[in-house]
Every structure is written in structure tokens, then in C-alpha cells.
Design an enzyme around this catalytic site. Sequence first.
Site, PDB file in Angstrom:
ATOM      1  N   HIS A   1      -3.294   6.700   2.496  1.00 20.84           N
ATOM      2  CA  HIS A   1      -4.136   6.069   1.988  1.00 20.84           C
ATOM      3  C   HIS A   1      -5.158   5.368   2.822  1.00 20.84           C
ATOM      4  O   HIS A   1      -5.199   6.030   4.182  1.00 20.84           O
ATOM      5  CB  HIS A   1      -2.799   4.841   3.118  1.00 20.84           C
ATOM      6  CG  HIS A   1      -2.798   3.584   2.009  1.00 20.84           C
ATOM      7  ND1 HIS A   1      -3.769   3.446   1.270  1.00 20.84           N
ATOM      8  CD2 HIS A   1      -3.290   2.834   3.260  1.00 20.84           C
ATOM      9  CE1 HIS A   1      -3.779   1.454   1.227  1.00 20.84           C
ATOM     10  NE2 HIS A   1      -3.676   1.314   2.696  1.00 20.84           N
TER      11      HIS A   1
ATOM     12  N   CYS B   1       0.780  -1.358  -0.017  1.00 14.37           N
ATOM     13  CA  CYS B   1      -0.277  -0.251   0.266  1.00 14.37           C
ATOM     14  C   CYS B   1       0.956   1.435  -0.098  1.00 14.37           C
ATOM     15  O   CYS B   1       0.571   2.712  -0.706  1.00 14.37           O
ATOM     16  CB  CYS B   1      -0.752   0.057   1.680  1.00 14.37           C
ATOM     17  SG  CYS B   1      -1.804  -1.074   1.589  1.00 14.37           S
TER      18      CYS B   1
ATOM     19  N   ASN C   1     -10.563  -0.771   0.532  1.00 14.50           N
ATOM     20  CA  ASN C   1      -9.116  -0.902   0.054  1.00 14.50           C
ATOM     21  C   ASN C   1      -8.233  -1.195  -0.603  1.00 14.50           C
ATOM     22  O   ASN C   1      -8.227  -2.134  -0.934  1.00 14.50           O
ATOM     23  CB  ASN C   1      -7.830  -1.290   1.843  1.00 14.50           C
ATOM     24  CG  ASN C   1      -6.799  -1.142   1.771  1.00 14.50           C
ATOM     25  OD1 ASN C   1      -5.890  -0.908   0.919  1.00 14.50           O
ATOM     26  ND2 ASN C   1      -5.816  -1.016   2.883  1.00 14.50           N
TER      27      ASN C   1
HETATM   28  N1  COA Z   1     -18.535  -9.243  10.362  1.00 18.71           N
HETATM   29  C1  COA Z   1     -18.334  -9.774  11.790  1.00 18.71           C
HETATM   30  N2  COA Z   1     -17.958  -9.686  13.075  1.00 18.71           N
HETATM   31  C2  COA Z   1     -16.348  -9.185  12.505  1.00 18.71           C
HETATM   32  C3  COA Z   1     -15.795  -9.045  11.084  1.00 18.71           C
HETATM   33  C4  COA Z   1     -16.472  -8.852  10.426  1.00 18.71           C
HETATM   34  N3  COA Z   1     -16.293  -8.915   9.307  1.00 18.71           N
HETATM   35  N4  COA Z   1     -14.647  -9.420  11.853  1.00 18.71           N
HETATM   36  C5  COA Z   1     -14.473  -9.679  12.563  1.00 18.71           C
HETATM   37  N5  COA Z   1     -15.253  -9.765  13.183  1.00 18.71           N
HETATM   38  C6  COA Z   1     -15.480  -9.966  14.288  1.00 18.71           C
HETATM   39  C7  COA Z   1     -13.988 -10.502  15.391  1.00 18.71           C
HETATM   40  O1  COA Z   1     -14.394 -12.283  14.769  1.00 18.71           O
HETATM   41  C8  COA Z   1     -14.329 -10.273  17.249  1.00 18.71           C
HETATM   42  O2  COA Z   1     -15.452 -11.642  17.663  1.00 18.71           O
HETATM   43  P1  COA Z   1     -15.231 -11.692  18.796  1.00 18.71           P
HETATM   44  O3  COA Z   1     -15.597 -10.048  19.983  1.00 18.71           O
HETATM   45  O4  COA Z   1     -16.319 -12.129  18.609  1.00 18.71           O
HETATM   46  O5  COA Z   1     -13.586 -12.806  18.987  1.00 18.71           O
HETATM   47  C9  COA Z   1     -14.702  -8.682  16.623  1.00 18.71           C
HETATM   48  O6  COA Z   1     -15.336  -8.873  15.290  1.00 18.71           O
HETATM   49  C10 COA Z   1     -13.877  -7.470  16.663  1.00 18.71           C
HETATM   50  O7  COA Z   1     -12.412  -8.322  16.108  1.00 18.71           O
HETATM   51  P2  COA Z   1     -11.146  -7.565  16.031  1.00 18.71           P
HETATM   52  O8  COA Z   1     -10.702  -7.875  14.969  1.00 18.71           O
HETATM   53  O9  COA Z   1     -11.054  -6.856  17.131  1.00 18.71           O
HETATM   54  O10 COA Z   1     -12.424  -6.131  14.986  1.00 18.71           O
HETATM   55  P3  COA Z   1     -11.631  -5.316  14.776  1.00 18.71           P
HETATM   56  O11 COA Z   1     -12.447  -3.796  16.055  1.00 18.71           O
HETATM   57  O12 COA Z   1     -10.326  -4.891  15.481  1.00 18.71           O
HETATM   58  O13 COA Z   1     -12.369  -4.778  12.884  1.00 18.71           O
HETATM   59  C11 COA Z   1     -10.760  -4.705  11.271  1.00 18.71           C
HETATM   60  C12 COA Z   1     -11.429  -5.544  12.615  1.00 18.71           C
HETATM   61  C13 COA Z   1      -9.827  -5.466  10.368  1.00 18.71           C
HETATM   62  C14 COA Z   1     -11.604  -4.019  10.539  1.00 18.71           C
HETATM   63  C15 COA Z   1      -9.953  -3.938  11.487  1.00 18.71           C
HETATM   64  O14 COA Z   1      -8.980  -5.056  12.620  1.00 18.71           O
HETATM   65  C16 COA Z   1      -8.456  -2.988  10.972  1.00 18.71           C
HETATM   66  O15 COA Z   1      -8.857  -3.043  10.268  1.00 18.71           O
HETATM   67  N6  COA Z   1      -7.142  -3.693  11.151  1.00 18.71           N
HETATM   68  C17 COA Z   1      -5.931  -2.603  10.155  1.00 18.71           C
HETATM   69  C18 COA Z   1      -6.231  -3.407   8.393  1.00 18.71           C
HETATM   70  C19 COA Z   1      -5.774  -2.899   7.482  1.00 18.71           C
HETATM   71  O16 COA Z   1      -5.952  -1.418   7.890  1.00 18.71           O
HETATM   72  N7  COA Z   1      -4.927  -3.262   6.885  1.00 18.71           N
HETATM   73  C20 COA Z   1      -4.026  -3.211   5.739  1.00 18.71           C
HETATM   74  C21 COA Z   1      -3.303  -2.207   5.504  1.00 18.71           C
HETATM   75  S1  COA Z   1      -3.029  -1.173   4.290  1.00 18.71           S
END
Ligand code: COA
Length: 337
Positions: free
Chosen positions: A264, A121, A294
Site C-alpha cells: 500500500h 486501504c 494514496n
Molecule cells: N504543507 C506544509 N506544511 C504542512 C502540511 C502541508 N501539507 N501539513 C502539515 N504541515 C505543517 C504542520 O502544520 C506542522 O507545522 P508546525 O511545526 O508549525 O506545527 C509541520 O508541517 C509538521 O507537521 P507534522 O504533522 O508533524 O508533519 P509530518 O512530518 O508528520 O507530515 C503527514 C504530515 C500527513 C505527511 C504525515 O504525518 C503522514 O504521512 N502521516 C501518515 C498519514 C497516512 O499515511 N494516512 C493514510 C494511512 S492509509
Amino acid sequence: MSDTNSRFGVEIIGSGLCLPESRLTNHDLEECMETTSDWIVKRTGITERRRADQANGERTSQISTKAIQNALDDAKISASDLDLLLVATMTPDSPTPSVGCIVADRIGAGKIGAMDINAACSGFVFTMSIADALIKSGAYKTIGVIGADCITRFIDYSTAGRGAAILFGDGAGAMIFRRSESQAQGMIAHRMHSDGEGGKHLFIPSSLLDFPENFEFDENAINRVQMNGKAVFKFAVNKFQQVIADTLEDAGISPEKVDHYVCHQANLRILDSARERFGIPEEKLLVNIHKYGNTVAGSVPLVYAELMESGKIKPGDLVMFLAFGAGLTWGSSLWQL
Ligand code: COA
């Protein structure tokens, strides 16, 4: 810091974009995995993303070709005016030939140098800093830079892959950089960083050999994005803010001096964290993540092309380009237009 001893400046004379037609909405995702549109919007700000139709030839080289052609039209120059073509991508059609070589041929750029640069990215931001240096060195006059990725072919659209599936989309953007007689124009500060140790938090394994230590081998993970969302989120919030602070310090300016932050688009919450910390008003940081998700290396030039289309960026503006991503990588490029 940029070398200010060059006889030349650099201007951005055109920009363009290309997005696949096919849309993948949050409601489409609800059909194939355990998720809800409300959850996705709340946690990321995304409502839909584009998905390239690979089977019908919509690949990275194809959207790259359209994006650079649009940028050339915008600059009112022809492909034969380019003397170098650089493509930031981590999803080339195949390992070789490079997307750069394919596109240079398709647009009729002649036998110019063409290559791909992979910094995930961060790729476009790194590459625009490289283009600035090559022009200021006197070696090149007009460089085309593309940021393009078709990442959705590496996504697992089942509940097991939902963390990454909701985030990513396909897209391409391009810019044309040209030597300027005004030394005031061009990049005035930049940063490029990497942390290979953190690479295990966001990777695409091609084989068993690519699994980081302590990862359990899973055949279904081959050629699918593997992401530790929490770890990447923490990294992104931290490094995004750090790189803004470092770049402002390098340039000796305060945050409000910057007219536009071209960032980004990874997660709305990550963008908001930087806006809050530096007091950046909404009109200075365009958000288009709701429409495209993204788009990896396509993300930054897509934001720029949309800002140019809407007439929001003016000659003489100070613009900071920012990105972070897999590798791990992060960086900035601060430009005086
Ligand atoms: N839909 C519904 N629930 C989801 C889910 C989805 N797509 N993805 C994860 N969950 C659930 C998890 O299983 C977890 O459940 P639990 O509490 O029962 O275990 C809960 O939601 C929280 O998960 P978590 O991973 O803590 O969510 P989050 O708030 O961190 O959001 C992302 C997940 C992926 C959106 C977030 O971590 C993120 O944006 N990370 C950065 C990723 C990124 O930018 N990548 C590219 C970099 S260039």
C-alpha cells in the site's frame, strides 16, 4: 495460516487498472492552500495524484468497471466466466446499490453474487485472502476482485485540510483469481487485523454522531477526511513492519525469499522504514506513490498491475501483498504465483 488441505490451488490470471485522466499536481495544491511542492515531496514522496471528475460521471463504479474489464481482457476471459465479484471500497457511489452490483451488471456478468467489502486501504489485501479461501473451499472457480476508491470527493482542499489533501488520489485496480489444479499455487499465509479504538485517528464523519469522544464538533468537517497524521504515521510504521515479520514467521521464511513486496502506497517514508528494517532491495518493492498518491483500496492492485505490465513478476514468484489504513486495519497476503 492458510489451510493447505484444499484439493485446489489458486492462480492470478489477469490484472488491470483504471486511473482518472485529471491530474492534481503539488503546484495545483500550492494555489489553494498553504503548502509547497518541496514540503510535500520531502514528507511524502508524492508529486501528483489523480482526481475523478464526479460531475461527469467519473465515480467509483465507473473506474471499477474499466479496471475489471481490463483485467478480464488481460486474462483473456469474458465477464460471463466470473462466478463472483468482490469490490474493496470505502467510497461507493452511494450506500446502495453496491459498486459490486453495478459493475456486475455493466460488464454483463449475469446474476452472479456481487458485493462490496470495506476495510479502507486494507480492503484489497483482505479481499484477495477471502477470494483464495472461497476458491479453495470448492464453492467458486473464478472470482473478480476490484480495489477502487474516489476519495478526493471527501477532501477539504483548504489549508485546514492540507494534511490529508496532499496525500490522497483516486484510482482502481483489479485482478482475476481462478481455481488451479496445482495445489502449490495460491495464498500460503495471511494476516487480517483491526483496531476500532484507533479509528478516531482517521475518519470521515457523516454527522455529529460520528465525532469521537473529546472531538470538538465542526460543521466543516462533515464528509471530509479527518486525520491525525502523526498518530497514523506511527501506527503505520509500527504495524506495517509487524505484519511483515508475523507473515514471514507464519510462512517459515526469511525476508529475502520474497520476490516482490506489493505494498500500500501511503507515504514514501513508511515504505522506506520497512525496506530498511528487512533489508528489502529497491527492485523488490515498487513505489508509484509519486504519480498517484494514496489511492486507498486501489493502491495495492495498481502496484500489481504495473509490475505485471512491466514484466517484472514471473510465474512461480513469491509475492507478499501488504496494506494498512483507516479502521484502523492492517494485513498481509503471501502468494505463491
Ligand atoms: N504543507 C506544509 N506544511 C504542512 C502540511 C502541508 N501539507 N501539513 C502539515 N504541515 C505543517 C504542520 O502544520 C506542522 O507545522 P508546525 O511545526 O508549525 O506545527 C509541520 O508541517 C509538521 O507537521 P507534522 O504533522 O508533524 O508533519 P509530518 O512530518 O508528520 O507530515 C503527514 C504530515 C500527513 C505527511 C504525515 O504525518 C503522514 O504521512 N502521516 C501518515 C498519514 C497516512 O499515511 N494516512 C493514510 C494511512 S492509509
